[in-house]
Design a protein around this motif. Sequence first.
Motif, PDB file in Angstrom:
ATOM      1  N   TRP A 119      -6.023   1.385  -5.669  1.00 29.94           N
ATOM      2  CA  TRP A 119      -5.725   0.204  -4.859  1.00 29.94           C
ATOM      3  C   TRP A 119      -5.512   0.592  -3.404  1.00 29.94           C
ATOM      4  N   SER A 120      -5.580  -0.438  -2.575  1.00 24.43           N
ATOM      5  CA  SER A 120      -5.403  -0.256  -1.136  1.00 24.43           C
ATOM      6  C   SER A 120      -4.876  -1.554  -0.539  1.00 24.43           C
ATOM      7  N   TYR A 121      -4.238  -1.431   0.600  1.00 22.56           N
ATOM      8  CA  TYR A 121      -3.758  -2.594   1.348  1.00 22.56           C
ATOM      9  C   TYR A 121      -4.595  -2.702   2.623  1.00 22.56           C
ATOM     10  N   PRO A 122      -5.615  -3.586   2.633  1.00 23.47           N
ATOM     11  CA  PRO A 122      -6.463  -3.685   3.818  1.00 23.47           C
ATOM     12  C   PRO A 122      -5.729  -4.236   5.045  1.00 23.47           C
ATOM     13  N   GLU A 123      -4.727  -5.077   4.818  1.00 29.78           N
ATOM     14  CA  GLU A 123      -3.937  -5.641   5.912  1.00 29.78           C
ATOM     15  C   GLU A 123      -2.453  -5.632   5.532  1.00 29.78           C
ATOM     16  N   PRO A 124      -1.847  -4.456   5.502  1.00 26.37           N
ATOM     17  CA  PRO A 124      -0.433  -4.386   5.098  1.00 26.37           C
ATOM     18  C   PRO A 124       0.477  -5.010   6.146  1.00 26.37           C
ATOM     19  N   TYR A 125       1.689  -5.275   5.746  1.00 27.18           N
ATOM     20  CA  TYR A 125       2.679  -5.768   6.692  1.00 27.18           C
ATOM     21  C   TYR A 125       2.936  -4.709   7.761  1.00 27.18           C
ATOM     22  N   ALA A 126       3.374  -5.164   8.915  1.00 19.26           N
ATOM     23  CA  ALA A 126       3.554  -4.275  10.070  1.00 19.26           C
ATOM     24  C   ALA A 126       4.470  -3.089   9.763  1.00 19.26           C
ATOM     25  N   GLN A 127       5.485  -3.297   8.936  1.00 21.97           N
ATOM     26  CA  GLN A 127       6.441  -2.235   8.645  1.00 21.97           C
ATOM     27  C   GLN A 127       5.802  -1.056   7.912  1.00 21.97           C
ATOM     28  N   VAL A 128       4.695  -1.274   7.218  1.00 26.39           N
ATOM     29  CA  VAL A 128       4.012  -0.215   6.483  1.00 26.39           C
ATOM     30  C   VAL A 128       2.554  -0.077   6.952  1.00 26.39           C
ATOM     31  N   GLU A 129       2.316  -0.365   8.179  1.00 25.67           N
ATOM     32  CA  GLU A 129       0.975  -0.328   8.776  1.00 25.67           C
ATOM     33  C   GLU A 129       0.232   0.976   8.484  1.00 25.67           C
ATOM     34  N   ARG A 130       0.948   2.065   8.380  1.00 25.75           N
ATOM     35  CA  ARG A 130       0.306   3.375   8.209  1.00 25.75           C
ATOM     36  C   ARG A 130      -0.438   3.522   6.884  1.00 25.75           C
ATOM     37  N   ILE A 131      -0.229   2.619   5.910  1.00 25.79           N
ATOM     38  CA  ILE A 131      -0.995   2.708   4.660  1.00 25.79           C
ATOM     39  C   ILE A 131      -2.304   1.926   4.755  1.00 25.79           C
ATOM     40  N   ARG A 132      -2.547   1.261   5.858  1.00 26.14           N
ATOM     41  CA  ARG A 132      -3.765   0.446   6.019  1.00 26.14           C
ATOM     42  C   ARG A 132      -5.009   1.260   5.644  1.00 26.14           C
ATOM     43  N   GLY A 133      -5.772   0.724   4.691  1.00 22.97           N
ATOM     44  CA  GLY A 133      -7.042   1.315   4.322  1.00 22.97           C
ATOM     45  C   GLY A 133      -6.968   2.591   3.495  1.00 22.97           C
ATOM     46  N   ARG A 134      -5.782   3.150   3.318  1.00 23.10           N
ATOM     47  CA  ARG A 134      -5.650   4.349   2.479  1.00 23.10           C
ATOM     48  C   ARG A 134      -5.700   3.942   1.010  1.00 23.10           C
ATOM     49  N   LEU A 135      -6.031   4.893   0.146  1.00 20.79           N
ATOM     50  CA  LEU A 135      -6.187   4.604  -1.271  1.00 20.79           C
ATOM     51  C   LEU A 135      -5.124   5.320  -2.093  1.00 20.79           C
ATOM     52  N   ALA A 136      -4.595   4.605  -3.083  1.00 17.94           N
ATOM     53  CA  ALA A 136      -3.617   5.173  -4.012  1.00 17.94           C
ATOM     54  C   ALA A 136      -4.175   5.050  -5.427  1.00 17.94           C
ATOM     55  N   PHE A 137      -3.717   5.936  -6.320  1.00 17.07           N
ATOM     56  CA  PHE A 137      -4.229   6.008  -7.687  1.00 17.07           C
ATOM     57  C   PHE A 137      -3.093   5.806  -8.684  1.00 17.07           C
ATOM     58  N   TRP A 138      -3.400   5.066  -9.784  1.00 17.42           N
ATOM     59  CA  TRP A 138      -2.450   4.906 -10.885  1.00 17.42           C
ATOM     60  C   TRP A 138      -2.485   6.166 -11.722  1.00 17.42           C
ATOM     61  N   ALA A 139      -1.636   7.106 -11.440  1.00 16.76           N
ATOM     62  CA  ALA A 139      -1.605   8.371 -12.182  1.00 16.76           C
ATOM     63  C   ALA A 139      -1.120   8.172 -13.616  1.00 16.76           C
TER      64      ALA A 139
END
Length: 153
Positions: A119-139
């Motif tokens: 999953w990814s957050y294409p437009e995250p809230y400003a407080q977590v802007e640094r995750i924009r476009g990054r990808l995370a995996f359900w381990a």
Amino acid sequence: MAHTFVLRWNTISGRAAGEHRPPPEMFDGIHMNTQEHRIELTHVSDHIVVRVNDTVVATSSRALVLAETNCPPRYYLPREDVKMDLLRSTTTTSHCPYKGDAVYWSVDTGEAPVEDVVWSYPEPYAQVERIRGRLAFWAEKPGVTLEVNGQVA
């Protein structure tokens, strides 16, 4: 040296407040107030390897770790470090009141696809802007392995 940003969400006031913190090794720990929801973002240079059905899907030394109240740490990787040709976008979405709206991918390694594992957050809230476009995996999903410096996380 890791850089950490702490986001505190007060569930009573419905407000977020951020503060920059020194790396975790420079203080004794974080005390959580049950009325707060905390998110910590930390850049790490750990070697991250993600495998799905024994196929390497991502390798990175540029991860952003998101630690959130009542959730396991999540490693958000730059897209450039993920084999995007193995990912298939899905129609699945979700909403987090602290991060925003997420979109999902399945991973197809030639065996049975593992559904909605990325999953990814294409437009995250400003407080977590640094995750924009990054990808995370359900381990936690069957067939998915996430290693940090050679150790299964």
